[in-house]
Design an enzyme around this catalytic site. Structure first.
Site, mmCIF file in Angstrom:
data_model
loop_
_atom_site.group_PDB
_atom_site.id
_atom_site.type_symbol
_atom_site.label_atom_id
_atom_site.label_comp_id
_atom_site.label_asym_id
_atom_site.label_seq_id
_atom_site.Cartn_x
_atom_site.Cartn_y
_atom_site.Cartn_z
ATOM 1 N N HIS A 107 -2.173 7.165 2.988
ATOM 2 C CA HIS A 107 -0.718 7.190 3.091
ATOM 3 C C HIS A 107 -0.202 8.386 2.292
ATOM 4 C CE1 HIS A 107 -0.889 3.506 5.134
ATOM 5 N NE2 HIS A 107 -0.375 2.672 4.245
ATOM 6 N N CYS A 142 0.819 -1.219 0.000
ATOM 7 C CA CYS A 142 0.000 0.000 0.000
ATOM 8 C C CYS A 142 0.853 1.270 0.000
ATOM 9 C CB CYS A 142 -0.937 0.003 1.206
ATOM 10 S SG CYS A 142 -0.093 -0.269 2.780
#
Length: 360
Positions: A250, A157
């Site tokens: 993120h 990710c």
């Protein structure tokens, strides 16, 4: 088209829940089987996740009543599905073994797990960037002795917020990259209720993450040789990964050196015009615009931008020249949509469009 029946392995965890939320009313896929550890088997899905459903939307009514199967009952799970998504919580060796067992029942496995990311004949795909790597599946099938069973994986990710930019800038020949990622707690499968010590806190260590962040883009930019994916060797990446008190999203602060010397306008144009097979094929989950550039000095922000293109797009901002490197920028991606379950769903859509996944 008739919908494909899908199984979700590890259906009760955070990524499993995200799969279920994303697949509600999906035009191609229908969740038919949910599976988890033996201690949850036999309960309805609603019973198993009572008090720990973490999505913003309610559990889909048709999934609530499904009775959980034991993920170890490979034959039992696979008899009712055309393929499975894997988000199991086991050791790496256990995951490798069980995903191969599923594949050997002639059931394709699209995995969110990291166990097979470095298996040489398993494609690790960001669909807009390296769809050509899916052709390695034919070599994998020979090794497994299958006709339709195989494993495909999506990458980590944390790399989603900067690797797409490197792909968009490929013609400018990136040579060196330094990235620091500021990663949401959902990346660890937790929320603030379960991890109260993260409130107002930063932890400068995420086990194994920096190695993945430095090496996985090289595999994505690699090529197939003798039935195996060979990582690229013309770019060097150094990363630090930090856990921050954010639920989803993120963020990456990135510095890049390029062999070519494009203007800022050329760099932005390369990002915003970048598209791939998912856009050309108009796959159901494909973002219309994969990468957007934001001109404001204070964007992208997690609270404002993490859900861009339903979480499937990437937001970039603050592109400017650097005193040591050529350029620097900030990137943001949704870690459980584009970075996890959504990336796997998009991968499965591409595999379906290209006839790797079909009705049994």
């Amino acid at each position: 088209m008739e919908k494909l029946n899908v199984g979700i392995l590890g259906a009760t965890g955070m990524v499993g829940q995200r799969f279920i939320a994303l697949l509600e009313n999906h035009p191609w896929f229908q969740v038919k089987v949910v599976a988890a550890s033996g201690r949850s088997a036999g309960k309805t899905y609603a019973e198993a996740v009572e008090g720990r459903w973490k999505m913003d939307t309610p559990i889909p009514a048709d999934v609530k009543v499904l009775v959980l199967r034991d993920v170890a009952d490979v034959e039992g799970v696979t008899k009712d599905v055309d393929f499975v998504f894997s988000a199991v919580n086991m050791s790496k060796d256990e995951i490798k073994k069980i995903e191969e067992e599923y594949a050997k029942t002639e059931t394709p496995v699209v995995s969110n797990n990291s166990a097979h990311r470095w298996t040489p004949d398993v494609p690790m795909v960001i669909p807009e960037i390296n769809p050509q790597h899916l052709s390695v599946i034919e070599f994998q099938k020979k090794r497994l002795g299958t006709k339709r069973g195989f494993i495909a994986v999506k990458p980590n990710c944390s790399i989603q917020s900067y690797t797409p930019v490197l792909a968009a800038w490929k013609k400018f020949e990136p040579t060196e990259v330094i990235a620091t990622t500021y990663q949401a707690i959902s990346g660890a499968g937790k929320n603030f209720a379960e991890w109260p010590e993260m409130e107002g806190n930063i932890i400068p260590f995420i086990s194994g993450e920096e190695e993945k962040s430095e090496k996985e883009p090289l595999r994505i930019f690699g090529h197939i040789e003798n039935g195996e994916i060979v990582p690229a060797d013309d770019i060097k990446i150094s990363c630090q990964c930090i856990r921050v008190p954010v639920l989803y999203g993120h963020t990456a602060a990135v510095f890049v050196n390029l062999r070519q010397k494009p203007s800022k306008e050329e760099l932005i144009e390369a990002m915003t015009s970048f598209k791939g097979l998912p856009q050309e094929l108009e796959l159901p989950s494909a973002p219309k615009q994969f990468i957007r550039y934001m001109e404001e000095d204070d964007r992208p922000q997690v609270t404002l931008d993490v859900n861009y293109e339903r979480g499937f797009g990437v937001s970039i901002g603050r592109l400017r020249e650097d005193s040591l490197f050529d350029w620097k920028f900030v990137g943001l991606s949704h870690n459980t949509v584009r970075g996890a379950a959504g990336g796997a769903v998009l991968c499965a859509e591409l595999l379906t469009a290209q006839k790797y996944i079909e009705k049994k």
